[in-house]
Scaffold this motif. Structure first.
Motif, PDB file in Angstrom:
ATOM      1  N   VAL A   1     -72.072 -50.382 -12.543  1.00  0.00           N
ATOM      2  CA  VAL A   1     -71.056 -49.345 -12.340  1.00  0.00           C
ATOM      3  C   VAL A   1     -69.783 -49.716 -13.088  1.00  0.00           C
ATOM      4  N   PHE A   2     -69.219 -48.723 -13.794  1.00  0.00           N
ATOM      5  CA  PHE A   2     -67.868 -48.821 -14.338  1.00  0.00           C
ATOM      6  C   PHE A   2     -66.932 -48.035 -13.424  1.00  0.00           C
ATOM      7  N   ILE A   3     -65.834 -48.644 -13.022  1.00  0.00           N
ATOM      8  CA  ILE A   3     -64.749 -47.915 -12.368  1.00  0.00           C
ATOM      9  C   ILE A   3     -63.622 -47.785 -13.383  1.00  0.00           C
ATOM     10  N   VAL A   4     -63.286 -46.559 -13.727  1.00  0.00           N
ATOM     11  CA  VAL A   4     -62.203 -46.295 -14.677  1.00  0.00           C
ATOM     12  C   VAL A   4     -60.985 -45.839 -13.881  1.00  0.00           C
ATOM     13  N   LYS A   5     -59.889 -46.582 -14.001  1.00  0.00           N
ATOM     14  CA  LYS A   5     -58.679 -46.277 -13.246  1.00  0.00           C
ATOM     15  C   LYS A   5     -58.035 -44.973 -13.710  1.00  0.00           C
ATOM     16  N   ASN A   6     -57.165 -44.462 -12.859  1.00  0.00           N
ATOM     17  CA  ASN A   6     -56.423 -43.251 -13.201  1.00  0.00           C
ATOM     18  C   ASN A   6     -55.434 -43.510 -14.328  1.00  0.00           C
ATOM     19  N   GLY A   7     -55.135 -42.427 -15.045  1.00  0.00           N
ATOM     20  CA  GLY A   7     -54.047 -42.469 -16.003  1.00  0.00           C
ATOM     21  C   GLY A   7     -52.725 -42.215 -15.315  1.00  0.00           C
TER      22      GLY A   7
ATOM     23  N   PRO B   1     -61.490 -40.845 -15.771  1.00  0.00           N
ATOM     24  CA  PRO B   1     -61.329 -41.693 -14.588  1.00  0.00           C
ATOM     25  C   PRO B   1     -62.386 -41.383 -13.532  1.00  0.00           C
ATOM     26  N   GLY B   2     -62.802 -42.424 -12.848  1.00  0.00           N
ATOM     27  CA  GLY B   2     -63.796 -42.233 -11.801  1.00  0.00           C
ATOM     28  C   GLY B   2     -64.709 -43.428 -11.661  1.00  0.00           C
ATOM     29  N   VAL B   3     -65.808 -43.212 -10.970  1.00  0.00           N
ATOM     30  CA  VAL B   3     -66.820 -44.241 -10.711  1.00  0.00           C
ATOM     31  C   VAL B   3     -68.099 -43.794 -11.392  1.00  0.00           C
TER      32      VAL B   3
ATOM     33  N   LEU C   1     -84.881 -66.139 -12.363  1.00  0.00           N
ATOM     34  CA  LEU C   1     -84.440 -65.826 -11.005  1.00  0.00           C
ATOM     35  C   LEU C   1     -83.116 -65.063 -11.045  1.00  0.00           C
ATOM     36  N   THR C   2     -83.031 -64.017 -10.252  1.00  0.00           N
ATOM     37  CA  THR C   2     -81.804 -63.224 -10.185  1.00  0.00           C
ATOM     38  C   THR C   2     -81.369 -63.106  -8.731  1.00  0.00           C
ATOM     39  N   GLU C   3     -80.198 -62.538  -8.524  1.00  0.00           N
ATOM     40  CA  GLU C   3     -79.679 -62.339  -7.176  1.00  0.00           C
ATOM     41  C   GLU C   3     -79.208 -60.907  -7.016  1.00  0.00           C
ATOM     42  N   LEU C   4     -79.345 -60.390  -5.807  1.00  0.00           N
ATOM     43  CA  LEU C   4     -78.812 -59.067  -5.508  1.00  0.00           C
ATOM     44  C   LEU C   4     -77.287 -59.092  -5.571  1.00  0.00           C
ATOM     45  N   GLY C   5     -76.703 -58.003  -6.028  1.00  0.00           N
ATOM     46  CA  GLY C   5     -75.250 -57.917  -6.075  1.00  0.00           C
ATOM     47  C   GLY C   5     -74.791 -56.492  -6.281  1.00  0.00           C
ATOM     48  N   THR C   6     -73.619 -56.186  -5.787  1.00  0.00           N
ATOM     49  CA  THR C   6     -72.977 -54.892  -6.023  1.00  0.00           C
ATOM     50  C   THR C   6     -71.640 -55.182  -6.681  1.00  0.00           C
ATOM     51  N   LYS C   7     -71.724 -55.576  -7.939  1.00  0.00           N
ATOM     52  CA  LYS C   7     -70.555 -55.985  -8.706  1.00  0.00           C
ATOM     53  C   LYS C   7     -70.241 -54.899  -9.730  1.00  0.00           C
ATOM     54  N   VAL C   8     -68.989 -54.480  -9.791  1.00  0.00           N
ATOM     55  CA  VAL C   8     -68.586 -53.425 -10.709  1.00  0.00           C
ATOM     56  C   VAL C   8     -67.620 -53.989 -11.751  1.00  0.00           C
ATOM     57  N   LYS C   9     -67.512 -53.287 -12.856  1.00  0.00           N
ATOM     58  CA  LYS C   9     -66.536 -53.607 -13.906  1.00  0.00           C
ATOM     59  C   LYS C   9     -65.429 -52.568 -13.862  1.00  0.00           C
ATOM     60  N   VAL C  10     -64.193 -53.026 -13.707  1.00  0.00           N
ATOM     61  CA  VAL C  10     -63.039 -52.127 -13.642  1.00  0.00           C
ATOM     62  C   VAL C  10     -62.396 -52.033 -15.017  1.00  0.00           C
ATOM     63  N   LEU C  11     -62.169 -50.799 -15.478  1.00  0.00           N
ATOM     64  CA  LEU C  11     -61.550 -50.542 -16.779  1.00  0.00           C
ATOM     65  C   LEU C  11     -60.256 -49.775 -16.583  1.00  0.00           C
ATOM     66  N   ASN C  12     -59.251 -50.119 -17.355  1.00  0.00           N
ATOM     67  CA  ASN C  12     -58.022 -49.346 -17.348  1.00  0.00           C
ATOM     68  C   ASN C  12     -58.230 -48.045 -18.104  1.00  0.00           C
TER      69      ASN C  12
ATOM     70  N   THR D   1     -67.775 -55.591  -5.083  1.00  0.00           N
ATOM     71  CA  THR D   1     -66.819 -56.543  -5.633  1.00  0.00           C
ATOM     72  C   THR D   1     -66.536 -56.174  -7.082  1.00  0.00           C
ATOM     73  N   THR D   2     -65.432 -56.645  -7.610  1.00  0.00           N
ATOM     74  CA  THR D   2     -64.998 -56.259  -8.957  1.00  0.00           C
ATOM     75  C   THR D   2     -65.166 -57.394  -9.954  1.00  0.00           C
ATOM     76  N   ASP D   3     -66.202 -58.204  -9.746  1.00  0.00           N
ATOM     77  CA  ASP D   3     -66.379 -59.383 -10.591  1.00  0.00           C
ATOM     78  C   ASP D   3     -67.627 -59.319 -11.463  1.00  0.00           C
ATOM     79  N   PHE D   4     -68.009 -58.105 -11.906  1.00  0.00           N
ATOM     80  CA  PHE D   4     -69.133 -58.048 -12.840  1.00  0.00           C
ATOM     81  C   PHE D   4     -68.741 -58.805 -14.107  1.00  0.00           C
ATOM     82  N   PRO D   5     -69.581 -59.729 -14.567  1.00  0.00           N
ATOM     83  CA  PRO D   5     -69.195 -60.590 -15.693  1.00  0.00           C
ATOM     84  C   PRO D   5     -69.326 -59.896 -17.042  1.00  0.00           C
ATOM     85  N   ASP D   6     -68.453 -60.242 -17.977  1.00  0.00           N
ATOM     86  CA  ASP D   6     -68.511 -59.706 -19.330  1.00  0.00           C
ATOM     87  C   ASP D   6     -69.601 -60.363 -20.170  1.00  0.00           C
ATOM     88  N   ASN D   7     -70.176 -61.459 -19.671  1.00  0.00           N
ATOM     89  CA  ASN D   7     -71.229 -62.179 -20.388  1.00  0.00           C
ATOM     90  C   ASN D   7     -72.256 -62.695 -19.389  1.00  0.00           C
ATOM     91  N   PRO D   8     -73.481 -62.988 -19.844  1.00  0.00           N
ATOM     92  CA  PRO D   8     -74.480 -63.564 -18.946  1.00  0.00           C
ATOM     93  C   PRO D   8     -74.076 -64.977 -18.551  1.00  0.00           C
TER      94      PRO D   8
END
Length: 402
Positions: free
Chosen positions: A355-361, A335-337, A247-258, A223-230
């Motif tokens: 994970v950071f996903i950096v979009k293409n130029g 650009p990439g993952v 307590l924490t939770e498992l997640g596969t959340k990424v941050k998408v960057l232009n 998912t693309t909802d990694f938060p910018d703050n705790p």
């Protein structure tokens, strides 16, 4: 053994021995090795200084020192002048223990190698040992060395620190508890197991590679909802923090960057689970500028005034201090993952990663390259560290095919 420890929540192994060029040296009667993925290391050469001139492939202002502090994932270029009396001198390395000062049963092994001068002289019965090698818990010496590092920042070797920041992130680094309910873990000491997290998310590897899923637009992998703050702010470095916020939770959340975004990330160490310690944070695909470092809780009003925007070190790995913070900046122009994580592999395995996903130029040159035609298929299924009881998004047991 590793898989069993992860499922049951037991502590992961720290080390067997430490080595220099694969050998533990004269003080060890065995030949087992360790790749130093779970400890910061002090290193010194008896009666010799070294001059640090580079780190992670970038020039630094020369620093003459009697010891260095180096973390997993870091590289340093050192110059040594052999200017002492003909003889033999120990090079030695030992762990820098930054975790609880109450712990005494950590690995106190000293790795050695010998610096031997050519010439005619009487071989000593034993080489001299470096008196300048800091003791295991000497956090002052570690900090003193680390904060001296600066970029060369010369006309011949200029730097380009981002000034107009477009994306700001504040990321907490914590040891946590993970509830075994609805997961594949089987706690031996109760209902929770040890975990680690970033902004209260414990990274979970998906069954399909994220780069493949992103490139081929496969849904349900991340998912693309990694938060910018705790999720909440508290006295991160305080004592006796309530266990409920650990307590924490498992997640596969990424941050998408232009593409070409100017990014600032502040990493904040926390004392949750009394687990404060140094975290060498490593970013794949990039070098970044360390513009600020300090102790205590980061203050966005006062600490930013002390940022070094003139000659900050340019690196791909740097230590977040125990009960402190680290500010870094980079331009998202690759650009990439890109995986980022604590380079203490125990913490990374427990989930201190993202994970950071950096979009293409806008051009072919600024876009992800297509896989080469000769790239073979990977037919070995990837396994998540832990997964939800019903499988990770339905894809936990799928193989990854490129």
């Amino acid at each position: 053994m590793l898989d069993a420890d992860i499922r049951t929540g037991d502590d992961l192994p720290h080390s067997i021995a430490y080595t220099i060029n694969g050998e533990p040296g004269d003080l060890c009667d065995c030949s087992k090795v360790n790749a130093v993925v779970a400890a910061d290391i002090f290193f010194a050469i008896s009666q010799h200084n070294v001059t640090v001139v580079g780190e992670d492939g970038h020039y630094t202002k020369p620093i003459t020192t009697s010891y260095i502090t180096i973390s997993p994932g870091q590289t340093m270029d050192l110059l040594l002048t052999a200017n002492q009396s003909l003889g033999e001198y120990y090079m030695a390395a030992r762990q820098f223990w930054s975790q609880s000062i109450k712990v005494s049963d950590f690995n106190q092994f000293n790795a050695t190698a010998i610096l031997q001068y050519r010439g005619n002289y009487t071989i000593p019965s034993s080489p001299s040992f470096p008196k300048t090698l800091p003791l295991y818990k000497d956090i002052q010496s570690a900090s003193k060395f680390t904060t001296r590092l600066r970029s060369l920042a010369s006309k011949e070797h200029p730097i380009n620190v981002p000034l107009n920041i477009t994306t700001k992130m504040f990321i907490t680094l914590s040891l946590n508890d993970l509830e075994c309910r609805n997961t594949t873990c089987t706690a031996t000491g109760g209902e929770n197991i040890l975990a680690a997290g970033v902004n209260n998310i414990s990274w979970s590897n998906p069954g399909i590679d994220i780069l493949l899923a992103y490139y081929r637009n496969i849904s349900g992998v991340y998912t693309t909802d990694f938060p910018d703050n705790p999720p909440s702010f508290f006295n991160f470095t305080g004592e006796d923090l309530p266990t409920s916020i650990a307590l924490t939770e498992l997640g596969t959340k990424v941050k998408v960057l232009n593409y070409n975004e100017a990014v600032e990330v502040v990493f904040q160490d926390t004392n949750l689970e009394e687990g404060a310690g140094i975290h060498p944070m490593h970013l794949h695909g990039y070098s970044f500028y360390v513009v600020g470092i300090g102790l205590g809780n980061f203050d966005n009003e006062t600490d930013t005034k002390g940022f070094n925007l003139v000659d900050p070190p340019e690196v791909n790995t740097f230590q977040v201090p125990k009960n402190g913070w680290l500010a870094l900046r980079f331009i998202a122009n690759n650009p990439g993952v890109w995986f980022w994580h604590c380079h203490l592999d125990r913490h990374m395995t427990w989930g201190m990663a993202g994970v950071f996903i950096v979009k293409n130029g806008d051009t072919v040159e600024t876009s992800i390259r297509q896989p080469p035609a000769y790239l073979p298929s990977c037919r070995v299924p990837t396994r998540p560290r832990l997964q939800m009881g019903d499988g990770f998004e339905g894809k936990a047991n799928e193989s990854s095919f490129i």
